[in-house]
Scaffold this active site. Structure first.
Site, PDB file in Angstrom:
ATOM      1  N   HIS A  78       8.717  -0.819  -2.447  1.00 11.53           N
ATOM      2  CA  HIS A  78       9.073  -2.286  -2.946  1.00 11.53           C
ATOM      3  C   HIS A  78       7.938  -2.498  -3.877  1.00 11.53           C
ATOM      4  O   HIS A  78       8.191  -3.619  -4.559  1.00 11.53           O
ATOM      5  CB  HIS A  78       8.883  -2.770  -1.729  1.00 11.53           C
TER       6      HIS A  78
ATOM      7  N   ASP B  77      14.851  -8.060   3.130  1.00  8.67           N
ATOM      8  CA  ASP B  77      12.916  -7.164   3.663  1.00  8.67           C
ATOM      9  C   ASP B  77      12.906  -7.506   4.983  1.00  8.67           C
ATOM     10  O   ASP B  77      12.722  -8.675   5.718  1.00  8.67           O
ATOM     11  CB  ASP B  77      11.661  -7.322   3.260  1.00  8.67           C
TER      12      ASP B  77
ATOM     13  N   HIS C 167      10.453  -6.771   6.164  1.00  7.59           N
ATOM     14  CA  HIS C 167       8.884  -7.185   5.913  1.00  7.59           C
ATOM     15  C   HIS C 167       7.868  -8.713   4.525  1.00  7.59           C
ATOM     16  O   HIS C 167       9.221  -8.101   4.165  1.00  7.59           O
ATOM     17  CB  HIS C 167       8.063  -5.986   5.564  1.00  7.59           C
TER      18      HIS C 167
ATOM     19  N   ASP D  24       5.980  -9.185   2.767  1.00  3.05           N
ATOM     20  CA  ASP D  24       5.344  -8.387   0.982  1.00  3.05           C
ATOM     21  C   ASP D  24       4.421  -9.287   0.976  1.00  3.05           C
ATOM     22  O   ASP D  24       4.677  -9.584  -0.737  1.00  3.05           O
ATOM     23  CB  ASP D  24       6.691  -8.109   0.422  1.00  3.05           C
TER      24      ASP D  24
ATOM     25  N   HIS E 181       2.749  -2.036  -1.501  1.00  5.85           N
ATOM     26  CA  HIS E 181       4.158  -2.443  -1.447  1.00  5.85           C
ATOM     27  C   HIS E 181       4.324  -2.999  -0.620  1.00  5.85           C
ATOM     28  O   HIS E 181       5.410  -4.149  -0.480  1.00  5.85           O
ATOM     29  CB  HIS E 181       5.072  -1.051  -0.804  1.00  5.85           C
TER      30      HIS E 181
ATOM     31  N   ASP F  79      14.997  -4.862   0.142  1.00  4.75           N
ATOM     32  CA  ASP F  79      14.623  -3.563   0.889  1.00  4.75           C
ATOM     33  C   ASP F  79      15.891  -2.986   1.987  1.00  4.75           C
ATOM     34  O   ASP F  79      15.587  -3.747   2.823  1.00  4.75           O
ATOM     35  CB  ASP F  79      12.932  -4.425   1.329  1.00  4.75           C
TER      36      ASP F  79
ATOM     37  N   ASP G 169      15.178  -1.380   4.642  1.00  7.09           N
ATOM     38  CA  ASP G 169      14.331  -1.729   5.812  1.00  7.09           C
ATOM     39  C   ASP G 169      14.709  -3.043   6.193  1.00  7.09           C
ATOM     40  O   ASP G 169      14.417  -3.393   8.008  1.00  7.09           O
ATOM     41  CB  ASP G 169      12.829  -1.357   5.814  1.00  7.09           C
TER      42      ASP G 169
ATOM     43  N   GLU H 155      13.484   1.453  -1.213  1.00  7.13           N
ATOM     44  CA  GLU H 155      12.581   2.087   0.224  1.00  7.13           C
ATOM     45  C   GLU H 155      13.573   2.510   0.322  1.00  7.13           C
ATOM     46  O   GLU H 155      13.881   3.395   1.594  1.00  7.13           O
ATOM     47  CB  GLU H 155      12.218   0.603   0.818  1.00  7.13           C
TER      48      GLU H 155
END
Length: 299
Positions: free
Chosen positions: A99, A122, A124, A126, A139, A226, A228, A271
């Site tokens: 990412h 996402d 996360h 980030d 990332h 992303d 994930d 990702e």
């Protein structure tokens, strides 16, 4: 779909230097292998594959920003390539790669338009800087960097850096956010719609709020997706899996609602890790999500 330009440029970024695990550098190949270009043509787009940017060799001289030099150099090339596509009137689809590629792609979109919003989907946040990151993995820093909360040098592709207004940023589906990162996000003014809000409000309302946030006073929305964000049972081939994520239907609803808004101006899909995947299941899912963001519908 009216806002999406008929000319689409697909730009790959073979980079996994921002993460701890190797393999997401092969993500662009996995998505292309699904027939992405042919499927874009079937939807009526003038689709052009602009090839891949390949990041350089890893380095170990900065533990606070691991592999900074090759990541910066690759992202500068991505910034230039996305800028060139936008100047040609094309819609850029960026295939990651980790990412960290968003530092180059979003900065390019933000410089091209007077003002943009960002929807960051996402698991996360980030939103670490080089000072707050517990790992030094870059990332985990791009959203912080593009909104002006550091590290500044991650997005210093031009003499004068232009940042995305945090008030026009919506983070959707987050469920694995560091404690210090959480504090930084809360203080920044970005709109965080975590997995809790998805459960409580439903994906349609979450995306309504996200689109409203990212489009308020802007010329359009850059979506950075992303994979994930999706629960790993449905998307096993990702760089940093986190349990209990978005369902596949919630992910497609997000894409469909953004497409219906008519405000999308650029898209990252990042990702995807083929090494961890099952018969390219996640690559196929990523391809179909791209098509949904660009207006593909069931009926």
């Amino acid at each position: 779909m009216d806002r999406i330009k008929k000319k689409v440029h697909v730009i790959g970024m073979q980079m996994d230097l921002g993460a701890s695990k190797r393999g997401v550098n092969m993500g662009p190949l996995a998505v292309r292998y699904t027939g992405l270009m042919e499927k874009l043509a079937e939807l009526g787009f003038d689709a052009c594959d602009k090839g891949d940017i390949v990041a350089g060799e890893p380095e170990t001289d900065n533990p606070r920003m691991k592999n900074f030099k090759p990541i910066f150099e690759a992202n500068k090339r991505l910034y230039e390539r996305v800028t060139d596509s936008l100047k040609q009137g094309a819609f850029p689809v960026i295939l990651g790669g980790d990412h960290g590629v968003a530092a180059g792609s979003i900065t390019a979109t933000n410089h091209h338009y007077k003002k943009i919003g960002v929807i960051w989907i996402d698991a996360h946040g980030d939103f670490n800087s080089d000072e707050s990151s517990p790992s030094g993995n870059m990332h985990g820093m791009p959203l912080s960097a593009v909104t002006g909360f550091g590290p500044e040098k991650m997005v210093a592709f031009t003499e004068k850096i232009k940042y995305v207004d945090p008030a026009n940023v919506a983070v959707v589906g987050g469920r694995d956010i560091d404690l210090e990162e959480r504090k930084r996000m809360a203080a920044s003014g970005i709109h965080v719609l975590s997995i809790h809000e998805v459960d409580r409000l439903g994906m349609a309302e979450v995306m309504r709020q996200a689109i409203e946030t990212a489009s308020d006073g802007t010329e359009g929305i850059h979506v950075s997706f992303d994979v994930d964000a999706i629960t790993p049972q449905e998307a096993p081939g990702v760089g940093t899996p986190v349990h209990s994520g978005l369902t596949v239907r919630e992910a497609f609803l997000a894409a469909e609602l953004v497409a219906l808004s008519g405000k999308l101006v650029a898209l990252d899909m990042v990702e995807i890790n083929p090494i961890l995947d099952e018969r390219n299941r996640t690559g196929i899912l990523a391809c179909e999500l791209i098509l949904a963001f660009l207006g593909k519908t069931v009926f």
